[in-house]
Write a protein that holds these residues in place. Structure first.
Motif, short mmCIF file in Angstrom:
data_model
loop_
_atom_site.label_atom_id
_atom_site.label_comp_id
_atom_site.label_asym_id
_atom_site.label_seq_id
_atom_site.Cartn_x
_atom_site.Cartn_y
_atom_site.Cartn_z
N LEU A 1 0.99 -1.21 -0.09
CA LEU A 1 -0.08 -0.16 0.01
C LEU A 1 0.73 1.11 0.07
O LEU A 1 1.91 1.26 0.88
N LEU A 2 0.60 2.16 -0.95
CA LEU A 2 1.38 3.31 -0.91
C LEU A 2 0.57 4.45 -1.18
O LEU A 2 -0.48 4.79 -1.68
N PHE A 3 1.17 5.64 -0.53
CA PHE A 3 0.43 7.03 -0.35
C PHE A 3 1.49 7.83 -1.02
O PHE A 3 2.70 8.00 -0.87
N ARG A 4 0.81 8.66 -2.08
CA ARG A 4 1.97 9.63 -2.43
C ARG A 4 1.31 11.16 -1.80
O ARG A 4 0.21 11.43 -1.75
N ILE A 5 2.38 11.77 -1.28
CA ILE A 5 2.29 12.78 -0.36
C ILE A 5 2.88 14.16 -1.14
O ILE A 5 3.99 13.89 -1.52
N ALA A 6 2.19 15.01 -1.70
CA ALA A 6 2.32 16.39 -2.17
C ALA A 6 1.61 17.62 -1.76
O ALA A 6 0.47 17.41 -1.31
N ASN A 7 2.31 18.66 -1.68
CA ASN A 7 1.41 19.94 -1.27
C ASN A 7 0.88 19.82 0.00
O ASN A 7 -0.25 20.18 0.24
N HIS A 8 1.43 18.87 1.13
CA HIS A 8 1.24 18.90 2.38
C HIS A 8 0.16 17.92 2.54
O HIS A 8 -0.78 17.95 3.44
#
Length: 343
Positions: A102-109
């Motif tokens: 399971l992967l989360f992409r975090i960008a712009n907080h």
């Protein structure tokens, strides 16, 4: 002898734990590994403060999730990657695993993407940082995904969060999905959660769908429940579809229930559909019951359509039956229509 059995059991448990803990092979990644000793939310909150985009990943236990092995063994997380065509397939096999990535992409907080990946694939991170976490409890993961589904307005992210919840092997999976399908939540979230409740293939899940079918006040949601009952493998699902087709207050829900009961029930529901074609108070529902009869397996479909065409007191229903007999390849349908034209 008993000691040997215990040693063997310990080896099996150790092997399963090792497989679950193993991280996938990352390519083009600035990889950092860490133990989430303070919980998943604490780790994600910390990483949301980072300025540059990054990925966060961990393993989740699943109930034999199947992944395709058709294409080359690299999954690309970022946009610039090759698109595989049919001729690129290296095999036609599928493999089941007891865990997934399971992967989360975090960008712009904020978390802007959720992905579920094959644990046996190499993962190309596009030169971004990747934080691989260990010691994530399944319940912690489910609670985080539930919060994302409830707090986010972006449909794709919300749908992916619900799907990710649904594949967790955990006693908290089904209650969480049922809770997300509750009336207080947005309709599209409810529909997605109810679909995955049906796919849990448990009697408890069926009981939740049945409760929605009987008590929920939103007719649009009950329409979707008719489809979900078609997906359910509970032996009482067809009975509930029959009840909906006869008793639901909404004509549109009754029509949907007819359609799916014909698909799921086959010959068993023929009498109920014929009764609906004759006796439902709504003309459109009576006509849709004839269409549902046309979807029964042959030769039952033709048998029922001929009977309705010949005996119904409603001209609109008879006309509908004749129309669907005209679409049939059964020789009996042609014989009946020929006799009808010769009258």
């Amino acid at each position: 002898m008993l000691s040997k059995v215990r040693i063997l059991a310990a080896i099996i448990i150790l092997a399963a734990t090792t497989a679950f803990a193993q991280q996938p092979q990352f390519l083009h990644a600035q990889l950092t590994t860490a133990s989430a000793d303070h919980g998943l939310n604490a780790e994600l909150d910390s990483l949301r403060r980072e300025a540059a985009p990054l990925w966060v990943g961990y393993n989740i236990p699943v109930a034999q999730k199947t992944f395709s092995d058709r294409y080359p063994r690299i999954d690309y997380l970022e946009a610039d990657h090759p698109t595989y065509k049919e001729e690129d397939a290296t095999s036609s096999s599928e493999t089941s695993y007891d865990h997934a990535v399971l992967l989360f992409r975090i960008a712009n907080h904020t978390i802007e993407k959720i992905r579920v990946e094959n644990p046996n694939r190499q993962i190309d991170a596009g030169n971004l940082r990747v934080f691989w976490l260990s010691n994530i409890a399944p319940g912690d993961s489910i609670a985080t995904l539930k919060a994302l589904a409830l707090s986010n307005d972006e449909k794709k992210l919300r749908d992916n969060a619900v799907f990710a919840i649904s594949i967790h092997r955990s006693p908290e999976t089904l209650p969480t999905l049922i809770g997300l399908a509750a009336p207080a939540n947005p309709l599209d979230l409810r529909e997605k959660a109810a679909f995955w409740v049906a796919n849990q293939h448990s009697h408890e899940g069926f009981a939740a769908l049945q409760n929605f079918a009987r008590k929920d006040t939103d007719a649009a949601f009950r329409e979707k429940i008719a489809f979900d009952l078609n997906v359910s493998n509970d032996p009482d699902a067809v009975k509930e579809l029959i009840r909906m087709a006869h008793q639901d207050a909404s004509p549109q829900v009754r029509r949907q229930a007819q359609f799916w009961m014909a698909t799921k029930g086959g010959k068993v529901v023929a009498g109920d559909l014929r009764d609906l074609a004759e006796n439902d108070p709504d003309t459109q529902v009576r006509k849709s019951a004839v269409f549902a009869l046309s979807r029964l397996p042959q030769p039952e479909a033709t048998t029922q359509l001929i009977q309705v065409a010949g005996t119904s007191k409603d001209p609109a229903v008879r006309k509908q039956a004749v129309f669907w007999l005209g679409q049939s390849h059964d020789p009996r349908a042609l014989d009946y229509l020929t006799r009808l034209l010769q009258q």
